[in-house]
Design a protein around this motif. Sequence first.
Motif, PDB file in Angstrom:
ATOM      1  N   SER A  42      32.572  45.839  46.305  1.00 17.02           N
ATOM      2  CA  SER A  42      33.101  47.050  46.532  1.00 17.02           C
ATOM      3  C   SER A  42      34.604  47.032  46.147  1.00 17.02           C
ATOM      4  N   GLY A  43      35.334  46.071  46.623  1.00 19.87           N
ATOM      5  CA  GLY A  43      36.638  46.033  46.019  1.00 19.87           C
ATOM      6  C   GLY A  43      36.864  45.551  44.577  1.00 19.87           C
ATOM      7  N   LEU A  44      36.093  44.647  44.295  1.00 18.75           N
ATOM      8  CA  LEU A  44      36.089  44.369  42.735  1.00 18.75           C
ATOM      9  C   LEU A  44      35.866  45.592  42.002  1.00 18.75           C
ATOM     10  N   SER A  53      44.487  41.225  37.105  1.00 15.53           N
ATOM     11  CA  SER A  53      43.808  39.919  37.224  1.00 15.53           C
ATOM     12  C   SER A  53      43.966  39.080  38.416  1.00 15.53           C
ATOM     13  N   ILE A  54      45.375  39.063  38.788  1.00 15.33           N
ATOM     14  CA  ILE A  54      45.522  38.433  39.992  1.00 15.33           C
ATOM     15  C   ILE A  54      44.905  38.633  41.441  1.00 15.33           C
ATOM     16  N   LEU A  55      44.895  40.202  41.275  1.00  8.91           N
ATOM     17  CA  LEU A  55      44.068  40.486  42.640  1.00  8.91           C
ATOM     18  C   LEU A  55      42.556  40.427  42.296  1.00  8.91           C
ATOM     19  N   GLN A  81      37.851  34.698  47.768  1.00 11.32           N
ATOM     20  CA  GLN A  81      37.011  35.134  48.852  1.00 11.32           C
ATOM     21  C   GLN A  81      35.514  34.840  49.045  1.00 11.32           C
ATOM     22  N   ILE A  82      35.212  35.393  47.841  1.00  8.18           N
ATOM     23  CA  ILE A  82      33.578  35.531  47.663  1.00  8.18           C
ATOM     24  C   ILE A  82      33.097  34.022  47.485  1.00  8.18           C
ATOM     25  N   ASN A 123      42.860  34.037  37.161  1.00 11.72           N
ATOM     26  CA  ASN A 123      44.041  33.565  37.270  1.00 11.72           C
ATOM     27  C   ASN A 123      43.866  31.778  37.356  1.00 11.72           C
ATOM     28  N   GLU A 124      44.253  31.200  36.234  1.00 13.37           N
ATOM     29  CA  GLU A 124      44.021  29.800  36.131  1.00 13.37           C
ATOM     30  C   GLU A 124      45.043  28.995  37.024  1.00 13.37           C
TER      31      GLU A 124
END
Length: 619
Positions: free
Chosen positions: A448-450, A458-460, A467-468, A492-493
């Motif tokens: 849902s957050g995504l 892109s950072i978040l 976390q997934i 974010n490499e």
Amino acid sequence: MKQNGAQEDSDIPEKNEIENSKMIKYPHKKKPAITTGINGLFLILSILWIGLFPANATETKLVPQPKQTLTGAEQRKLDYFFYEGLLLKNAEKYDAAFEVFKHCMDIDSTASAILFELSAFYLQLNQPEKSVSLLKEAVHYSPDNFTFKLALASISLNIGMYGEAAEEYEELVAKYPGKVELNYYLAEALTQQGEIGKAIETFDELENAIGMSEPLSMQKFRLYMTLEEPAKAFAELEKLANKYPSNAQYPLLIGNLYLERKDPDRALEYFQKAHVIDADNPYYTVAMADYYESVGNPEAAEEQVRSALVNDELDVQVKVGILARYIQQLQQSRNGTEGANTLFQTLLEQHPEDVDLKLMYGSLLSLQGNKEEARFQFQLATEMAPDHEQAWQQLLNLAMQDQQYDEAVRICKKCLELFPETSEYYFYLGVAYTQQEKYQEALETYQSGLNAIPKDNSILISDFYGQIGDTYFQMKEEEKAFEAYEQALKYNERNVVILNNYSYYLSLAKKDLDKAERMSAQVIKIEPNNSTYLDTYAWIYFVRGKYLMAKTYIEKAIENDRTNSPELKDHYGDILYMTGDKEKALEQWIKAKELGKESKTLDRKIEEKTYFEESEDEE
């Protein structure tokens, strides 16, 4: 470059020639607001260039080609594509604009306007050397263009090419004497280059042009102090005080600086001057509190602040500012802030409905370790002002710190109702669910957050995928975890948390160990003194049987450890055992046990004085 002109139909490219061009995808941390003119350039400097790149970047040598001569048809084609690129950029279609500008370079690689446009894109691609090279070429082909020269000087300054920046600014100052603000940047470049004397002279020229001001005087004060010429330094501030004799802030400023230099007698002299000028100045009270603290009279300091807090002539914001300054002084001088609590209570009695005051008091209590009372203040704030997001955030921080995950879930759900556009609450809600071992709820929350995160953040997005991955690993679904980590690194490499966790879990699974080692090495390069990351690197070497390398890095991890981690001691014991030092290995296992690690495998290692691999259930 022509700005206008008729175009023959035969010279205009077909529309699909642009649409079918190869379009690249590259990350944008910020949208490149590329404009021309002095105001636009300063906007670029403040938003894009400052702080994006490391100092002391390698200088790129310029070997310019001769200026190209275009036919009429070539010029019209170039104009068409150039303006098409500008339209795409203004429409925020940056990938397409980048490709079109590159196509323009194929037509004329010496066109200054195109070189300038591309330089900003290469900044966004984290290639400052390439950007500088393009700007140098733009200046070479258009040496009288102020915008291009200013851009070159500014980026040179902000990536640490101070000598070159100073040269560019000196040319600009000489050529455009009416643009006095250039002196400020020249002085900054000279300062960074170590040319302090020249920097002071430049600030003097700027002061002659725009008049005396506090920022300039403070800059010169600091430079004179760097040169260890305190008399000249304070003379600068004296000039400022003399110019504005009715302004008490300048003697207060001078007094505070003397106090910082451990000269309370001179400080008191200037504080008294300020009091004569303005007996009601509230910051005189703060200054005197600082003075009394410095001479070892905390009771007098507290009395000064209390007198300000009960002054009916001062509004609450001024009082809060005075109290905040006093707390800062307490932290610096006595390493204790309890003396401020009664002062806060005095203010709260006067202003019981002030939410910000409750938040400030709660933050102080939290800093003191009095979390229950802090939580009470934050809870009051949320009840008084339900839409005050900072109050909810403070409550959430305490809940997460104290591992009160039921409370964290309640707060996050409420915040998602109140602040639905703040996607970070999905993140913390997912973390709380994971800690409760409600893994499916956590995964659904992260998804849902995504869906709620802006696509350019892109950072978040990377953090959510991380976390997934962690959640899937807790569920023992390794492949899904690794897929999520791959997604995280696409966004974010350089996400060190993901790189570390991914590499560590690969080592536990004994999969793709070459890849694990590469990722962990990348983390160590970014954060060479982080004990957790050093432990991961050591453990990967251990799994690969490179025990001496593992020993080197686990010892560095322990050297940098500030938490007395039992996990590090356990790993150290395993590594020592494999290097043949079995007695010390046993010592480390026992330390890990004493520090609180609970593990059947650890108990067995201690009992049988032999290394055993951690069982899958305990990983």
